[in-house]
Write a protein that holds these residues in place. Structure first.
Motif, PDB file in Angstrom:
ATOM      1  N   LYS A  30      25.914  36.858  46.395  1.00 58.44           N
ATOM      2  CA  LYS A  30      26.995  36.372  45.299  1.00 58.44           C
ATOM      3  C   LYS A  30      26.438  35.657  44.327  1.00 58.44           C
ATOM      4  O   LYS A  30      25.894  34.779  44.677  1.00 58.44           O
ATOM      5  CB  LYS A  30      28.314  35.936  46.021  1.00 58.44           C
ATOM      6  N   SER A 175      38.879  38.776  38.399  1.00 58.64           N
ATOM      7  CA  SER A 175      38.389  37.928  39.437  1.00 58.64           C
ATOM      8  C   SER A 175      39.218  38.251  40.539  1.00 58.64           C
ATOM      9  O   SER A 175      38.752  37.836  41.866  1.00 58.64           O
ATOM     10  CB  SER A 175      38.768  36.383  38.999  1.00 58.64           C
ATOM     11  N   ASN A 178      39.494  43.791  43.980  1.00 55.95           N
ATOM     12  CA  ASN A 178      38.365  44.029  44.540  1.00 55.95           C
ATOM     13  C   ASN A 178      37.964  45.732  44.900  1.00 55.95           C
ATOM     14  O   ASN A 178      38.695  46.498  44.484  1.00 55.95           O
ATOM     15  CB  ASN A 178      38.485  43.354  46.139  1.00 55.95           C
ATOM     16  N   SER A 179      36.976  46.057  45.683  1.00 59.29           N
ATOM     17  CA  SER A 179      36.626  47.363  45.690  1.00 59.29           C
ATOM     18  C   SER A 179      37.683  48.075  46.346  1.00 59.29           C
ATOM     19  O   SER A 179      37.947  49.500  46.136  1.00 59.29           O
ATOM     20  CB  SER A 179      35.471  47.518  46.495  1.00 59.29           C
ATOM     21  N   ARG A 180      38.464  47.549  47.144  1.00 65.67           N
ATOM     22  CA  ARG A 180      39.545  48.076  47.930  1.00 65.67           C
ATOM     23  C   ARG A 180      40.541  48.786  46.882  1.00 65.67           C
ATOM     24  O   ARG A 180      41.520  49.393  47.346  1.00 65.67           O
ATOM     25  CB  ARG A 180      40.412  47.289  49.111  1.00 65.67           C
ATOM     26  N   TYR A 204      42.208  50.710  39.345  1.00 65.19           N
ATOM     27  CA  TYR A 204      41.212  49.678  38.609  1.00 65.19           C
ATOM     28  C   TYR A 204      41.234  49.619  37.234  1.00 65.19           C
ATOM     29  O   TYR A 204      40.430  49.147  36.506  1.00 65.19           O
ATOM     30  CB  TYR A 204      39.800  50.158  39.053  1.00 65.19           C
ATOM     31  N   ARG A 312      45.252  36.045  46.688  1.00 63.02           N
ATOM     32  CA  ARG A 312      43.840  36.193  46.750  1.00 63.02           C
ATOM     33  C   ARG A 312      43.297  34.869  46.426  1.00 63.02           C
ATOM     34  O   ARG A 312      43.536  34.227  45.450  1.00 63.02           O
ATOM     35  CB  ARG A 312      43.557  37.310  46.298  1.00 63.02           C
ATOM     36  N   ASP A 316      36.317  34.231  46.380  1.00 66.39           N
ATOM     37  CA  ASP A 316      35.664  35.156  47.419  1.00 66.39           C
ATOM     38  C   ASP A 316      34.685  35.950  46.466  1.00 66.39           C
ATOM     39  O   ASP A 316      33.557  36.571  47.037  1.00 66.39           O
ATOM     40  CB  ASP A 316      36.696  36.275  47.872  1.00 66.39           C
ATOM     41  N   LYS A 317      34.702  35.847  45.119  1.00 69.17           N
ATOM     42  CA  LYS A 317      33.748  36.719  44.173  1.00 69.17           C
ATOM     43  C   LYS A 317      32.562  35.703  44.075  1.00 69.17           C
ATOM     44  O   LYS A 317      31.068  36.301  43.689  1.00 69.17           O
ATOM     45  CB  LYS A 317      34.189  37.095  42.936  1.00 69.17           C
TER      46      LYS A 317
END
Length: 363
Positions: A30, A175, A178-180, A204, A312, A316-317
């Motif tokens: 990351k 930020s 996410n992919s989900r 997205y 969130r 995490d990124k």
């Protein structure tokens, strides 16, 4: 172009209360933090997203770059964002066949027809957000030149050259999503002191941006008046008690709850609008902003929605140690992390909204 690719880009998040500077670099797994600095601003340097004292702000930025950790920041390129309260936003539906200069001319014609704007006095840009066989959704953004030019000159005086001016709501999505979320409909609620910014994402892509003129400052003022204490003390008490509803502290929680209910009512109206007008069913609500740090906020919101309500962590990124002090206040960094992530892109000045581009041609 090579000069941009070789430089580390600094993301800068301006608010009335503080400034965050963040520079990240690519890592094995990351991105990791190269340099970071945060400063609480003296009252009045910025007000409602507009610079009041440019010389003072320029001096603060210079000191922040020198005091950044773990590495100091050099003069160079930066990306910053304007708060949504200073940005005009509108959605247009255009024929799918339009592109390039034809699309740009059609959008500007629509803006001139519907809104009393002088384009010489604006910085503006647009992006295509969603397209089908017949139509395409266009998100148009504009901001007054007298606001932006103060920012640009202040940054130049501090030794920084802006290459992109982002919009806060777009940066926050970068930020926190996410992919989900790629096949979901997500509503992000950024609850600030004066305003709550709402960003709706469909698969997205940004579907709409809304501003609710309610924030945490209202409950702080009410606590100050009701308990006969200074505003600064009321803010501390609010952050400590929040929506915990414990014993004698319930009086404070009730005040906070009343104001949160106003925001919840407005969010529900927005959700209904997207359901009935755009056939978009919100699956997830993501809370961010300083007000989310108060105890019980997520639980309180969840009790009013059937959708999953999440808080969130934008870190995490990035590759950040769990015991890093910044993790305790992670929601405060959603915007600056989004700006810094944009800076990692090969062409950050072309990635998303850039009010510096003055509506560049789209192909």
């Amino acid at each position: 172009m090579q000069s941009i690719l070789k430089q580390k880009i600094i993301g800068i998040d301006f608010s009335d209360y503080s400034i965050e500077l963040l520079c990240i670099e690519k890592g094995f797994w990351k991105p990791k933090i190269y340099a970071y600095s945060r400063c609480i601003l003296p009252p009045g340097v910025l007000f409602d997203g507009a610079i009041q004292y440019p010389a003072a702000l320029s001096g603060i930025l210079k000191k922040m770059m020198l005091s950044a950790v773990p590495n100091f920041m050099k003069n160079g390129l930066c990306v910053f964002s304007l708060p949504d309260s200073q940005v005009f936003f509108h959605e247009f539906i255009m024929p799918a066949a339009l592109g390039g200069k034809s699309l740009r001319q059609a959008i500007l014609h629509e803006v001139r027809t519907k809104f009393p704007m002088k384009f010489d006095d604006l910085y503006y840009d647009f992006i295509v957000s969603g397209k089908n066989h017949d139509t395409q959704n266009i998100l148009f953004f504009a901001a007054p030149d007298y606001i932006l030019e103060k920012y640009i000159q202040t940054l130049l005086d501090a030794g920084l050259t802006p290459i992109a001016i982002d919009v806060e709501s777009m940066s926050i999505g970068r930020s926190l999503l996410n992919s989900r979320d790629r096949r979901k409909d997500v509503l992000i609620a950024d609850i600030g002191s004066r305003y709550t910014n709402i960003i709706v994402y469909n698969n997205y892509e940004v579907s709409g941006i809304h501003i609710i003129k309610e924030g945490g400052e209202k409950s702080t003022n009410r606590i100050s008046e009701q308990l006969c204490i200074p505003k600064a003390e009321a803010e501390v008490i609010k952050k400590q008690i929040g929506l915990s509803f414990h014993g004698q502290e319930s009086e404070v929680s009730e005040i906070v709850a009343d104001d949160m209910k106003e925001i919840i009512r407005e969010i529900k109206k927005i959700i209904q609008y997207y359901l009935h007008r755009k056939k978009i069913t919100i699956d997830t609500i993501v809370l961010t902003g300083g007000c989310v740090l108060s105890p019980g906020v997520q639980k309180f919101f969840q009790s009013h929605f059937w959708q999953e309500v999440e808080v969130r962590n934008p870190f995490d990124k990035l590759r950040v140690q769990k015991n890093d002090e910044k993790n305790k206040r992670n929601v405060l960094f959603s915007n600056v992390i989004g700006l810094a992530l944009r800076g990692l892109h090969t062409y950050p000045h072309l990635r998303g909204v850039n009010l510096l581009q003055k509506a560049r041609s789209h192909s």
